[in-house]
Scaffold this active site. Structure first.
Site, short mmCIF file in Angstrom:
data_model
loop_
_atom_site.label_atom_id
_atom_site.label_comp_id
_atom_site.label_asym_id
_atom_site.label_seq_id
_atom_site.Cartn_x
_atom_site.Cartn_y
_atom_site.Cartn_z
CG ASP A 210 -2.27 0.69 0.93
OD1 ASP A 210 -2.25 1.81 0.38
OD2 ASP A 210 -3.33 0.12 1.24
N GLY A 236 4.36 1.34 -1.99
CA GLY A 236 4.52 1.51 -3.43
C GLY A 236 3.26 2.00 -4.09
CG ASP A 237 1.70 4.29 -8.02
OD1 ASP A 237 0.56 3.77 -8.08
OD2 ASP A 237 2.04 5.25 -8.73
CG PHE A 238 -2.24 -0.20 -6.77
CD1 PHE A 238 -2.76 0.81 -7.55
CD2 PHE A 238 -2.88 -0.49 -5.56
CE1 PHE A 238 -3.89 1.53 -7.16
CE2 PHE A 238 -4.00 0.21 -5.16
CZ PHE A 238 -4.51 1.22 -5.96
CG HIS A 255 -15.16 -0.19 -5.63
ND1 HIS A 255 -16.24 -0.05 -4.79
CD2 HIS A 255 -14.07 0.01 -4.85
CE1 HIS A 255 -15.83 0.23 -3.57
NE2 HIS A 255 -14.50 0.27 -3.59
#
Length: 348
Positions: A210, A236-238, A255
């Site tokens: 996350d 991190g950055d998904f 969503h």
């Protein structure tokens, strides 16, 4: 003359319809009255018994005549009663705006008033442009807003953790996690779901992935559950990358985003999936047709206004998965409203 009934109906029908529409139009008043009540902590002040409006105003440092008018508005909405002129007490309904009552909605009322209410005012902009109502109202997206407002961010993360706690047992019971050695919870917050999975499956290890903003709380949460040695916490950055794993779990992640951003998340997951691995998507599923009053439609509208995201039908999720190189293998129920969508990498 056609002989068909007047579509407006009888005069009494018209009166009822007009009253119903007027009540819907007035919904903004309810949001703000309850928001101010929650923000001031009025329910906490009143919960021990009747109080005079002037005394409450002095304690809270607000304008006494205006507070009395606010309290009368709350009488109309069943939140308080006026015992005698100027003296008010909390109703059973109003108890749920206290800070210390299980299931209370005080934090939700504050989020609704401060974050969501201005965004709803930009709904027309979103409909006309397809762009974010929240960004139009606040000048940043919801995650930028939370990063700049630590109090709001804490309320948001606490709310997400409470929601996760309410459904986690049903999810863990509904799926067999035992075949997977390394489970990655993508966007997993403080780790509520991942911790329950690992507690139920002692042979597995996990990665909690996350943003940096929640990592400290996540580490503390996992330590309290004695799982620090079995979970690697990674910030991190998904949209850029996802850690490799045998099972990638996305619980209420897709969503939040429009189709392009959701597809990008899935693309990174496809790259990160080990051979013979699976991706587990946990989401509500929209029906193909609205039938009556459906709470999920309200959630979909909230996703539109606050995140420029969307709830999706099963066909829409499958289309996203196929687009990014997955094959939908199964869809199963949980004890909650969520469905479990299991997918694997399609042969290239």
């Amino acid at each position: 003359m056609s002989g068909q009934a007047d579509p407006i109906g009888t005069p009494d029908d018209a009166v009822d319809a007009i009253a119903a529409i007027q009540a819907l139009i007035a919904g903004a008043r309810n949001t703000q009255l309850i928001y101010v009540t929650a923000k001031l902590g009025l329910a906490d002040v009143l919960h021990e018994g009747p109080r005079n409006a002037d005394d409450i105003a002095a304690e809270l440092g607000v304008n006494a005549p205006v507070l009395r008018r606010l309290l009368r508005g709350l009488v109309n909405r069943g939140i308080v009663t006026e015992e005698r002129a100027g003296t008010f007490s909390l109703t059973a309904l109003g108890q749920y705006l206290r800070a210390d009552v299980p299931g209370a909605l005080r934090d939700h009322a504050i989020r609704s008033g401060e974050m969501q209410y201005p965004a709803w005012g930009s709904l027309l902009y979103a409909v006309e442009t397809g762009q974010s109502a929240f960004e139009h109202a606040h000048g940043t997206d919801v995650f930028g807003y939370l990063a700049a407002n630590p109090a709001a961010n804490n309320l948001f993360n606490e709310g997400m953790a409470v929601r996760a706690e309410s459904i986690v047992d049903e999810i863990v019971a509904a799926y067999d996690f035992s075949p997977f050695a390394r489970i990655v919870d993508v966007g997993g917050g403080v780790g509520v779901l991942l911790s329950r999975i690992l507690e139920a499956h002692s042979a597995s290890t996990g990665i909690l992935y996350d943003t940096a903003a929640v990592m400290q709380k996540a580490s503390a949460y996992l330590a309290r559950r004695a799982l620090s040695g079995r979970v690697e916490v990674i910030a991190g950055d998904f949209f850029a990358a996802v850690p490799r794993g045998d099972l990638l779990v996305l619980e209420a992640i897709l969503h939040d985003w429009d189709n392009e951003r959701a597809a990008l998340i899935l693309r990174q997951c496809r790259k990160a999936l080990e051979p013979n691995g699976r991706i587990l998507i946990i989401e509500d599923i929209l029906p193909d047709k609205v039938d009556g009053c459906m709470p999920l439609i309200e959630i979909d509208l909230l996703m539109l206004v606050c995140l420029n995201g969307q709830e999706r039908t099963l066909a829409e999720y499958e289309e996203l998965l196929v687009r990014e190189g997955f094959r939908l293998e199964s869809v199963s129920e949980t004890g909650s409203s969520y469905k479990l969508l299991v997918a694997s990498a399609a042969p290239k």
